[in-house]
Each structure stands twice: as C-alpha cells, then as structure tokens.
Design an enzyme around this catalytic site. Structure first.
Site, short mmCIF file in Angstrom:
data_model
loop_
_atom_site.label_atom_id
_atom_site.label_comp_id
_atom_site.label_asym_id
_atom_site.label_seq_id
_atom_site.Cartn_x
_atom_site.Cartn_y
_atom_site.Cartn_z
N HIS B 260 0.84 -1.21 0.00
CA HIS B 260 0.00 0.00 0.00
C HIS B 260 0.87 1.26 0.00
O HIS B 260 0.72 2.15 -0.85
CB HIS B 260 -0.91 -0.04 1.24
CG HIS B 260 -1.87 1.11 1.35
ND1 HIS B 260 -3.17 1.03 0.92
CD2 HIS B 260 -1.72 2.36 1.83
CE1 HIS B 260 -3.79 2.18 1.14
NE2 HIS B 260 -2.92 3.01 1.70
N GLU B 261 1.82 1.31 0.94
CA GLU B 261 2.67 2.51 1.03
C GLU B 261 3.58 2.63 -0.19
O GLU B 261 3.94 3.73 -0.59
CB GLU B 261 3.50 2.49 2.32
CG GLU B 261 2.68 2.43 3.62
CD GLU B 261 1.66 3.55 3.79
OE1 GLU B 261 1.84 4.63 3.19
OE2 GLU B 261 0.66 3.34 4.51
N HIS B 264 1.76 4.66 -2.71
CA HIS B 264 1.93 6.09 -2.43
C HIS B 264 3.32 6.56 -2.86
O HIS B 264 3.49 7.62 -3.46
CB HIS B 264 1.79 6.35 -0.93
CG HIS B 264 0.37 6.33 -0.40
ND1 HIS B 264 -0.62 7.14 -0.93
CD2 HIS B 264 -0.22 5.63 0.61
CE1 HIS B 264 -1.76 6.93 -0.25
NE2 HIS B 264 -1.54 6.02 0.68
N GLU B 290 -4.59 8.13 -2.69
CA GLU B 290 -5.12 6.87 -2.18
C GLU B 290 -5.42 5.91 -3.34
O GLU B 290 -5.33 4.69 -3.17
CB GLU B 290 -6.38 7.14 -1.35
CG GLU B 290 -6.78 6.02 -0.42
CD GLU B 290 -5.80 5.75 0.73
OE1 GLU B 290 -4.95 6.62 1.02
OE2 GLU B 290 -5.88 4.66 1.30
#
Lengths: 496, 496
Positions: B260-261, B264, B290
C-alpha cells in the site's frame, strides 16, 4: 522589552538550528544517495534564512535598547553572547560569504577524489581560491575585531583565544614532547601486546557500545547511537545523535570512538535546561567540547581502572580470547606509534599533528607562505616531529584532512587545546575527589566524576568565558603542565 | 518577473516543507521520547514561518502582476495552483487557526487515553470545541469560496469535489453494496482457508518487504523503508520514506501495508522533475494519492496473478508451510468479513465505514446533528450496513479514528474516492494493455503497468484537475460502475 524581543528571535533561530541539525544527521546516517541535491538545497535555504534573521537591521536597535533595560547578571551575559553571534555573522559582506561557500564546496567535493589520487597539483588549483577568500575573511574580521587576521578565525571556534597564547603553549609542548615520544617508543619496544582476533560482528559491537554508553551515563531517552562514515556528535541537547564507524576486523577503535562521542554527548545533555534556546545556553567552545570527549576517551577510558572493567563485557560480546586480559588491553589502549594520519594518532603523538597544521595555517592566512609551499613544509615538520617523511605522499600528508578544503582555518588548535583542558580538568578533579584509580574502584565513582563535570563544565554552558571557566574549575589558567604530568605518569611511569 | 518571484517564494516554501517532512518522519521513526517537546516547538516554529511566507501581503501584488505576464499554458496552471494555496491559507483569521490547532491537539492528546477507556463523555467535552471551531472554519471558507460549508472542507483534500457528487456516488454504492456483502460472505462461508503459522521474525518480514518493494519498482536510491507505530508515506519525492508496523504473529497485514505505502511512494517518486518545488508539481489530491496505494494493494497485489508470485518468496523468508500455497493465499487475501474497525476492513466492506463517517461529519458540520448525537447514529448505520452494533462500545465505534480529534473533517471520503478511482484506472489500463492475468504472466508485465500509471497519473502531477485527469486516463468521468464490476468479478466470479 528589547531583551524579550531578542530572546524570542534567538529561540526562533535555535528552533531552525534544531531542524537543520536533525536533517544534517539524517543526511549522514539515513538519507539515500539520490536525496542529496534536494537536501542540500533545503538546508542551504534554511541557512540563508537564519543568516538573514541573525543579521537583520532591527537587532542593532534591540541591542542598544536592551543595554538600558534592567537585566539580571545572567541576562547581561546572555545579551553579550547574542551580540557576539550577531557581530560575527554581520561583519562579512554577503557576496564574500557566498563566494567562500561556493569555492569551499567545490574544493571539498573535488578533494574527495584528489586525495585518493594523491593529486596535490589538481587540489591546488581549487585551494588557492579558498585560501584567497579565507585571507579576505580574516582581514575583514581582524579589521572589525582588532587583533591579527588569524586570531579572528580562531575566535570563531575558541572565543578569547589568540595566537600569542597558543604560540606560548605550543612552544612549551615542543620543548619536551619530541623527547617524550622517543622515550615512550623505546620503552614500549620491549612490551608485548596481543592483538584481538576478529571478526567482530557489527551488531555485537553496537550492543557493546550501547552498554558502555549506558555505563558512561548517556541518556537514551534523549539521544541515539547510529552508524555513519565519519563519526560525529550531532542533534540537539534534548536529542543528541552520536555516530560510529564499525570495522568487523577490529573493535578497539570503534569502541573508543563511541566513548569519545559519548563525552561530547554528555556535555550537550548536561547543558542547563533554563538557558536552552539561547546562545548563552550552548557549549562554550570547540576546545571545551573536545576537552569533554578527550576526558572521556583519554583521561578516563584508557585509565587502567576503567580498562579493567572491559574484559567481562568483551567476553560476553565476542567470547573469550587472550587479548581481553585487562593488562593486555591497558597496553593495547596506550600504545604509542608515530604515524602519518592525525585521526589515527595516539594521545602522545597527536599534538605534533596539530602543531604542524597550526604553524602552516597561521602562516598561510597571514601571507607568510603560499598554498604551493605547504607540501614541503609539511614534510619538513613531520620529519622533525615524528621522524616520518611525506615527500611525494600528500594523500597521507597535507591532503588528509577535510578542514582546509572548505576554509575552516583556525579549527585545528581546538583539538590540542581540548587535550590540555582535559588533562587539567582531570588533575583538578582527582585533587578534589581522589585518584581515578580509587574512584574507579568504587561503585559510585563514575557517578561522582560525572557530577563534578556537570557542576564545573556542563551546567556552566557559556555563562563564563573559557578562561574563567577553566580557572573556576581548576584554580589556575590553562597550562601545559598537567598534560605533561599525565603523559609522564601514564607512559613513563613517572609520578610527580 | 512576478511569476519568477512567486516561483522563488514557492520553491522556498518547498524547501522548508522538505525539512519539516524529514523531521516529522524522524519524530515517528527515530526520535527518542525525550526529544518530543523541543521537536514539536521547532516544527511549530517552521509552520508559523511557512504560513507567514504563504500569506504575505506582497503575494497578492505578484499574483495580479503575473496575470499580465506572458506565461506558457503550464505556467498559467502553475500560477493557479499557487493562488489556490495562498487563498486557502489566507482566508482564515490567524486567531481561528491558532484556536483550532490548540483545541485539536488537546482533544487528540486526551483521545489517546479516552479511546482506550471507552470514555465518550470525556471525549465529548473537548470535541464540542473542535466541532464549533471547524464549523466556524467551514462557514468562513464557504463564504469565501461559495458552495456549502462541508464542500469547503472537502476542497482542502479533494479539490473540485463536492457533496452533491459524493452523495450521488455513495447513493449508488448503497443500492447494491449491502446485498453484495451478503452474497460474498455467504459464498465464502463454505470456503476453507489455512492461516499461516507464526512466529515470523521482524527482520525476515522486513527483508521480504524490501524484496517486494523492489519488485514493485520502489527506487531505493531515492527512499527508505522503516518501522513506525502508525504506517505512513512521508519524506519528499527525491527521498520517500515509507513505514510499516510489524507483527511477529502475522506477516500478512504488514506485507499488504508495505505494498500500500509503496503505491503512495511510487506516485511521489514518479512526479515530474521539471515541476519539483512548485504546487503544480505535487500530487493531485488525497483521493488520487489513495487511488495509487489502493491500485497497488487491492487491484494489483491481491490479484491471483500477483499472489501466485508470493509462495517462493514466502518460503525463502519463513520456510515452507501449507498456508503458502498460491490458491490458499489468494483466498486469504480476499477474505471478506464485516468488522468494527475501518483500518482492518477488506475492500468490500470498507466503503460502508466511509459512508457512515461521511454522513455523520457532513451533518455535523452543517448543523443538522450535534456531537452528542454521534454514537446513536453510528450504531444505527453500523447495524444497517454491516449488521454490527456499537451500542456502548464507542472505542470500536466513533472513537476509533484520529481524524475528527483535530478537526480534519472532509478527509474520510478520500479513501473511498481512492478505491473508485483505482478500480476505474485498473479497468481502463486492462482495456488498453490486456488483463492483469495476462500482464502478470509476462516478464515485463509489471513494468508496463507502472509505465501506464507513470504516463497517466504520476507525471501529470497537478497539471490537470482531478476530473480531467481521470477523464484523460480512462475516457470517462468518475463512476462507481468499474468498482462494482471489480468486486463482482473478484468476489462473486461474475464477469460482465
């Protein structure tokens, strides 16, 4: 009212310096390579802002008005320290600051390769510009401060010190140090020392280092220890960051490196909370800072009474081996050998490295020699002081240090001043509290030693000038004699 | 000339934001506890400076003059983004900013204990003040911008979005999502999943995470991965810092957290170099940010074609076990179960958590309900959407999130907008490049996926508004349909 405005401004500068210190630490320990350009630009932006705020025209008015205000004696000293910072920053024209910064970073950047390649001629082309700008800086500062040009640079690192004093101290050292080095090396020639056998895993060295830091009172709730290529002590008093370079083949240097930086760190952690954020609350000088690291590393940690505490810790970290016997470790940690490289030098030969650099940089700044004359003079003095020639080997001679590459002339004497201060403090402490041998055999001995430093040095911050600080702690002005007595006792077994 | 002055000012702000980001990262990952007060003060000082520089009176003149200058189309957009920042910062009176900041940090600080203690009544006393100040902020912003009060807060995180649009999107979701959740949970009731058996050493998890980051194209020369209590992506585009929380009993959440990160991070690392330092060069919005993390985590990494690549990596890290079979992992990573906690929710039930928060915060800001009404409405909606009651259990209900404690109303919709954008982007990408199943079976499949995101999202930075960005990438405006198709295909095996 004006004092309050000044206090607010300097607290603001302190907050910016905090962010700069942490980002500088990050740059040396954490930052990936690709982050460098943006980081350098961000830090330069903040430096520019801080310079503007420190030299802003309104400060002159505030200083004038604050003189007339009813201030406590401590506030008056605080005001003087603020004015000193303001004056030092304001005296140089902005274009000179910028030109020196540019020339310095260019010279330093190229030096990293030129040193490896032993390329003095290449270095000289950049370095001449750095020297020219540093001479200009010294002349302008001397014009503003009075005194000799070199004094005005010295004052940036060691306020209140001047060439005349240093010439006197170093002349004294020179009278007996070469002979002492000869005697010690002769004496140690018949000594046998067992070298520790590696490898020593980095993680085990780091654990051991942190144990020793704990023993030395480092407050881990207000600091950290990490790894960097060049060890340093950074951060801020509430969050002191020390760094170490580990070598898996040899733990001995890293261990003393950690102890050295722990000395710097305890000074920072011990600065008085009530003056945090103002210049008067900061460490007194580079020489006094170095006195604390050398007190820890040289006076305390190489003392047989401290070394005797190491064997069980070393065995727990690395398993047992013959080299870990206390008497062997004590010999290992007091081994004297003339060498080319300053940062690797023992405490007996170290001052020779500084004296030759001091002579060269002083003569260079004052126009007595030119940059091109350095290698020859370096070689000559190395032969005289340490019996080693650097002819044709500039990478282990005048190219070895970073200090001159960006024009930090005037810094080198701090190292030997630190060694002298440390010896004088250690002598005074032992006269007052008892010998290290006796203190180190008591459970609260280390605690008492640190309490003495806390009282006499750390909590004094910059409330006294250096001379008054040393007189108050030791009863006498700075002298070479305690350092001589220390070396004679430790290395020749001669006690006064 | 005025554009150049503005560009210089915004670059300066960017440099300060850089230092703030790194020191903020340090605070969350490295800083010892005792450093917190000084760090908070230093960061607050810099925030104040940045606010002053962003709202300085000269900017209005520069903006006016720059309008008349000959600018490229991109510079004109850049100018608009600068003005948007300036306007957003300038519209609020300083004393409201300060009051909200104080009330917010007090409420947040007490919440950390109140949440643990399920103390809604205690929380309410602080929270009412935060709500009052946020309503005031919303009213002032709405007055300045036009539109409804809640829209003006939404605009801080998702420029160009408004309640009317979100109401429409969420109403559509509500039509079919509850039924879909029911169908999926029924379908999965008969599925058997083998849970991985721990412990999983943190160091091994960290190594594995870095391997996966490498696979996903994270540039380690411009970023790092570290540990923090609350995972985040911070730093700056040249040096992106992602963090993870590791649990030795379960690697599965941390692994998806890293992915997930990394989504980003790749957005940040992929922003165009030529616009670095200006607002137009930054990420478009929180929702688009997001969308990239959810594209990586939900669309890509939970796809069976990606999960199929995990078993050899898991076995190398932790040794073999039955749970690591690809089909078992795929089931594990698509397990749907209604729960109380938003951050633990799967992608099917997650929008329910957002819809209830959105309804509550919108009605709260617009005065339709009061803070004291929240627990009852929360419980009601949780029962309707997920069949769970939070009556008397506010710590797992309306006390669970940090967002409201400091008045960050308007942020929550970004999460579900991100999920919708991600599904729409994934659908468009597959229409253009082929299915994930096919792409993930090719050696350069991941590279092609990232190149598409680079071209359509990352290098666009803020050069387009969100609507135009999504239309340009996908051919249509934002729609709920691709998300529905994605859930139906993945969780019910139904393909359009």
């Amino acid at each position: 009212m004006s004092y309050a405005l000044l206090s607010r401004r300097f607290h603001q500068l302190h907050h910016f310096a905090h962010l700069s210190a942490i980002c500088g630490w990050d740059q040396a320990t954490m930052m990936p390579e690709g982050g460098n350009d943006a980081r350098a630009a961000a830090l330069a932006e903040l430096s520019l802002l801080m310079h503007e705020r420190l030299t802003a025209p309104e400060l002159a008015d505030w200083f004038a008005a604050a003189q007339a205000e009813s201030l406590t004696p401590a506030q008056q000293i605080s005001l003087q320290e603020m004015q000193r910072r303001h004056r030092q920053a304001s005296v140089l024209p902005g274009d000179l600051v910028q030109a020196k910064s540019l020339a310095g970073s260019g010279c330093e950047h190229a030096w990293r390769r030129q040193r490896r390649e032993n390329d003095w001629a290449g270095f000289l082309t950049n370095f001449q510009e750095v020297v020219a700008l540093s001479r200009e800086e010294a002349a302008i500062r001397a014009e503003a401060n009075g005194g000799r040009p070199y004094d005005s640079l010295l004052d940036l690192y060691e306020p209140g010190m001047n060439c005349t004093q240093i010439d006197g101290l170093f002349a004294e050292l020179q009278q007996w140090l070469p002979d002492l080095i000869r005697q010690v090396t002769e004496r140690q020639a018949t000594e046998s020392v067992i070298l520790p056998q590696g490898p020593f895993a980095t993680a085990a060295q780091q654990d051991l280092g942190r144990q020793i830091m704990g023993l030395l009172g480092f407050d881990f709730s207000r600091g950290r220890q990490d790894v960097s290529a060049h060890p340093f002590c950074g951060g801020v008093p509430s969050d002191v960051r020390i760094t170490t370079r580990f070598d898996e083949a040899d733990f001995t240097q890293s261990l003393m490196g950690i102890i050295h930086e722990t000395g710097h760190a305890r000074y920072e952690q011990g600065l008085p909370a009530q003056w945090q954020g103002l210049p008067v609350g900061e460490a007194r000088s580079m020489g006094i800072h170095e006195s604390q690291s050398l007190f820890f590393e040289m006076q305390l940690a190489r003392h047989p009474g401290f070394v005797a505490q190491l064997p069980p810790l070393l065995e727990a970290s690395f398993g047992p081996q013959p080299a870990f016997a206390a008497d062997n470790l004590a010999r290992l940690y007091t081994r004297v050998a003339p060498g080319y490289i300053r940062v690797d030098a023992d405490e007996v030969t170290y001052p020779a490295h500084i004296m030759l650099r001091y002579e060269i940089e002083k003569r260079l700044i004052e126009g007595d020699i030119e940059a091109r004359d350095i290698p020859e003079l370096w070689d000559l003095r190395m032969q005289q002081y340490l019996g080693l020639s650097t002819a044709g080997n500039d990478k282990d001679g005048c190219l070895q240090d970073i200090h001159w590459t960006d024009g930090s002339f005037g810094y080198f004497p701090s190292y030997t001043l630190g060694a002298l201060y440390a010896a004088q403090l250690a002598e005074a402490l032992q006269q007052q509290l008892g010998s290290f041998a006796s203190l180190l055999s008591q459970p609260d001995g280390l605690g008492n030693i640190f309490a003495w430093l806390q009282q006499h040095i750390w909590q004094q911050a910059s409330l006294l000038d250096t001379d008054a600080l040393i007189r108050q702690a030791t009863g006498t002005p700075l002298s070479v004699a305690p350092f001589r007595r220390h070396l004679q006792a430790r290395y020749l077994g001669r006690h006064a």
